[in-house]
Design an enzyme around this catalytic site. Sequence first.
Site, mmCIF file in Angstrom:
data_model
loop_
_atom_site.group_PDB
_atom_site.id
_atom_site.type_symbol
_atom_site.label_atom_id
_atom_site.label_comp_id
_atom_site.label_asym_id
_atom_site.label_seq_id
_atom_site.Cartn_x
_atom_site.Cartn_y
_atom_site.Cartn_z
ATOM 1 N N ARG A 93 0.818 -1.216 0.000
ATOM 2 C CA ARG A 93 0.000 0.000 0.000
ATOM 3 C C ARG A 93 0.847 1.258 0.000
ATOM 4 N NH1 ARG A 93 -4.985 -0.952 4.075
ATOM 5 N NH2 ARG A 93 -3.283 -0.852 5.570
ATOM 6 N N GLU A 103 6.781 -10.516 13.895
ATOM 7 C CA GLU A 103 6.311 -11.102 15.146
ATOM 8 C C GLU A 103 6.602 -12.599 15.181
ATOM 9 O OE1 GLU A 103 2.221 -11.362 17.798
ATOM 10 O OE2 GLU A 103 2.231 -10.237 15.924
#
Length: 186
Positions: free
Chosen positions: A70, A107
């Site tokens: 994006r 993560e």
Amino acid sequence: MTQATEVPEDLRRQLLARIRDVADYPKPGVLFKDITPLLADAEAFTALTEALAAFAQTHGATKVVGLEARGFILAAPVAVHAGVGFVPVRKAGKLPGATLAQRYELEYGSAEMEIHAEDLSAGDRVLVIDDVLATGGTAEASLELIRRSGAEVAGLAVLMELAFLAGRDRVLAALDGAPYQALLTI
């Protein structure tokens, strides 16, 4: 460092009104911030890209990089408005030819991003643009990649910062005094 410029309240309202919350996407418990309504509104999208282009010009950017995916959507028109070049930062393996790569931690695991080796060089002042600042790992890696190319970091600008994920401190340290701007802090 704090935000480089104040964001006019009317711009904040205009942008917030066109960002849709999508519950439980892409997985349960996540509240996804969908910017497609903002992109579909020509007036709001123009206001967004003009605000980011002004930040680029104020800080002397000669190139704008957009982070996949994006970030591409925002950075390309910002580069046009600012009258500077656009360089995509892609996921590993997506660019042909010689590349510079930077690995970063996620993560759960790691990832790698790349730029064409010849797209940035000494003398370039590069503004990084992305849609969201979350934990800051991707932004931090892109700043390192820019420096490794020989270019100078002109700053980092994002449409929105997710404050609860605390990425700001990480990127401010990585910016090493270069300016940062989040048009929205959520």
